[in-house]
Scaffold this motif. Structure first.
Motif, short mmCIF file in Angstrom:
data_model
loop_
_atom_site.label_atom_id
_atom_site.label_comp_id
_atom_site.label_asym_id
_atom_site.label_seq_id
_atom_site.Cartn_x
_atom_site.Cartn_y
_atom_site.Cartn_z
N GLU A 1 12.06 26.84 -19.78
CA GLU A 1 12.91 25.71 -20.14
C GLU A 1 12.25 24.91 -21.25
OE1 GLU A 1 15.16 24.09 -16.41
OE2 GLU A 1 13.05 24.39 -15.93
N LYS A 2 13.04 24.45 -22.17
CA LYS A 2 12.47 23.68 -23.28
C LYS A 2 12.82 22.20 -23.17
CE LYS A 2 11.77 24.38 -27.65
NZ LYS A 2 11.89 24.77 -29.03
N PHE A 3 11.81 21.38 -23.06
CA PHE A 3 12.04 19.93 -22.97
C PHE A 3 11.84 19.29 -24.33
CE2 PHE A 3 11.31 20.95 -18.55
CZ PHE A 3 12.25 20.16 -17.93
N ARG A 4 12.60 18.26 -24.57
CA ARG A 4 12.42 17.50 -25.81
C ARG A 4 12.24 16.03 -25.45
NH1 ARG A 4 18.18 15.64 -27.68
NH2 ARG A 4 19.38 16.24 -25.85
N ILE A 5 11.70 15.30 -26.42
CA ILE A 5 11.55 13.86 -26.20
C ILE A 5 12.67 13.15 -26.94
CG2 ILE A 5 10.13 11.85 -26.73
CD1 ILE A 5 7.68 13.58 -26.18
N LEU A 6 13.41 12.35 -26.22
CA LEU A 6 14.49 11.58 -26.86
C LEU A 6 14.04 10.12 -26.89
CD1 LEU A 6 17.43 11.47 -27.91
CD2 LEU A 6 18.15 11.18 -25.55
N GLU A 7 13.84 9.61 -28.10
CA GLU A 7 13.40 8.23 -28.25
C GLU A 7 14.55 7.29 -27.95
OE1 GLU A 7 11.74 6.73 -31.76
OE2 GLU A 7 9.76 7.56 -31.35
N ILE A 8 14.32 6.26 -27.17
CA ILE A 8 15.38 5.30 -26.87
C ILE A 8 15.06 3.94 -27.48
CG2 ILE A 8 16.73 4.19 -25.06
CD1 ILE A 8 16.34 6.62 -23.33
N LYS A 9 13.86 3.45 -27.21
CA LYS A 9 13.39 2.17 -27.79
C LYS A 9 14.40 1.04 -27.65
CE LYS A 9 9.59 3.06 -30.77
NZ LYS A 9 9.27 3.85 -31.93
N GLU A 10 14.93 0.85 -26.46
CA GLU A 10 15.85 -0.27 -26.24
C GLU A 10 15.20 -1.27 -25.31
OE1 GLU A 10 19.78 0.69 -24.77
OE2 GLU A 10 19.97 2.33 -26.22
#
Ligand SMILES: Nc1nc2c(ncn2[C@@H]2O[C@H](COP(=O)(O)OP(=O)(O)O)[C@@H](O)[C@H]2O)c(=O)[nH]1
Ligand SMILES: [Mg+2]
Ligand SMILES: [Zn+2]
Lengths: 113, 223
Positions: free
Chosen positions: B2-11
């Motif tokens: 499985e490939k995980f990615r980082i999703l930036e939110i910065k809220e």
């Protein structure tokens, strides 16, 4: 207990972002919490499983990054760690300062698929 | 694999609520409804003070009251005796109201023709301070038995309030509550705050408070 209520907000906010980005599953949630914010990491970790139950975050891990509380002395301009110095400037011992950072409570990122 | 990615939110968590609160405030201004958010520790005297306040002002203003509680109806029942529109909001375990819940409460109660809506927030000095409800003004009640050092312990709460009622002054002789020191501490956190010592039980000092609330309501509603 204040942490659960606030974490429920966080979960709602993250779920929205996840839906917008077609996220299928989330392995980890990373929050940044300032030392002066009223959220206590120890309690947040404790209530996290309850806050994420039945949401897209269920089963995910919580990571908390601390943001050090920093103040700038109004007398001499020295920048110092507020908690360590107990609110008094280590350089001139004045107690009047402006807070530069440490109040933050930010959803930084998620690790997801 | 499985490939995980980082999703930036910065809220910022509070930012989302702040936007909702500003929106609600603007709508209330448009509709000429003054929303007062009242906060304190449990037992400081919110219900007692507000009931007297409603009775004193109900002939001059159309008033509605929203009682927030974790899950009881006691305060709403007490408040209903005044004859004004009252709604009980259950926060379902939450320790504060946010702007969304406040909006739901206002919609549930019906806001038509109300000059003044008073929100009795959940009794707690921490989280209500961090969640803007959309109110025009914030009031806090500190009661004498809680001690004069509360401003030192809950600085955020004192710094966001426009008016502070120091309640239960009838018991001052039995507590070592230093009124001057307390006022000085509060003013340091919030230089423009209005401070009014009262006794909600007897009504002592309350005239000045009614006057403040009446004036602020008129100011807000006249456009
Ligand atoms: N001695 C005294 N007691 C008061 C005063 N105002 C309220 N109380 C009492 O304090 C208790 C809590 O009051 P209540 O209005 O229910 O507080 P709330 O939890 O903040 O809504 C009640 O027993 C009131 O009768 C006051 O001015 N003096
Ligand atoms: Mg009450
Ligand atoms: Zn200094």
């Amino acid at each position: 207990m204040h942490e659960l209520g606030v974490l429920i907000h966080v979960v709602e906010q993250v779920s929205e972002v996840a839906a917008e980005n077609q996220v299928e599953s989330i392995a980890k949630l990373v929050l940044q919490v300032g030392e002066l914010c009223s959220m206590i990491p120890k309690y947040m970790e404790k209530v996290y499983p309850a806050a994420i139950e039945g949401t897209i975050l269920e089963g995910s891990e919580l990571e908390i990054e601390r943001i050090v509380a920093q103040g700038k002395c109004r007398q001499c301009g020295h920048v110092f760690g507020l908690i360590e110095a107990k609110g008094a400037c280590p350089s001139c011992s004045d107690r009047q300062f402006d807070i530069l950072q440490g109040r933050e409570f930010i959803i930084k990122e998620i690790v997801c698929q | 694999m499985e490939k995980f990615r980082i999703l930036e939110i910065k809220e910022s968590v509070f930012e989302d609520n702040n936007v909702q609160a500003d929106l609600l405030r603007a709508e209330l201004k448009e509709q000429k409804t003054f929303l007062l958010n009242v906060m304190s520790s449990p037992g400081a005297g919110k219900t007692t003070t507000l009931k007297k306040t409603v009775n004193a002002l109900k002939d001059q203003l159309n008033i509605g009251v929203m009682e927030a509680d974790i899950d009881s109806d006691v305060d709403a029942a007490t408040m209903a005796e005044t004859g004004v529109r009252v709604i009980q909001l259950h926060t379902g375990g939450m320790c504060h109201l946010d702007a969304d819940m406040t909006r739901q409460g206002l919609e549930g109660m019906g806001m038509e023709n109300l000059d003044l809506v008073i929100l009795e927030n959940v009794g707690n000095l921490v989280c209500p301070a961090e969640f803007d409800t959309g109110a025009a003004k914030n009031a806090m009640i500190l009661s004498v038995p809680e001690g004069d050092d509360k401003p030192l312990k809950y600085p955020l709460m004192f710094s966001i309030c426009d008016v502070l009622l120091i309640n239960k002054i009838d018991v001052l002789p039995y507590f070592n509550f230093d009124m001057e020191a307390c006022i000085e501490r509060v003013k340091k956190l919030s230089p423009n705050i209005k401070i009014i010592p009262i006794c909600a039980q007897t009504g002592e000092g309350m005239e000045e408070w009614y006057e403040w609330l009446h004036t602020e309501t008129k100011k807000w509603n006249e456009k």
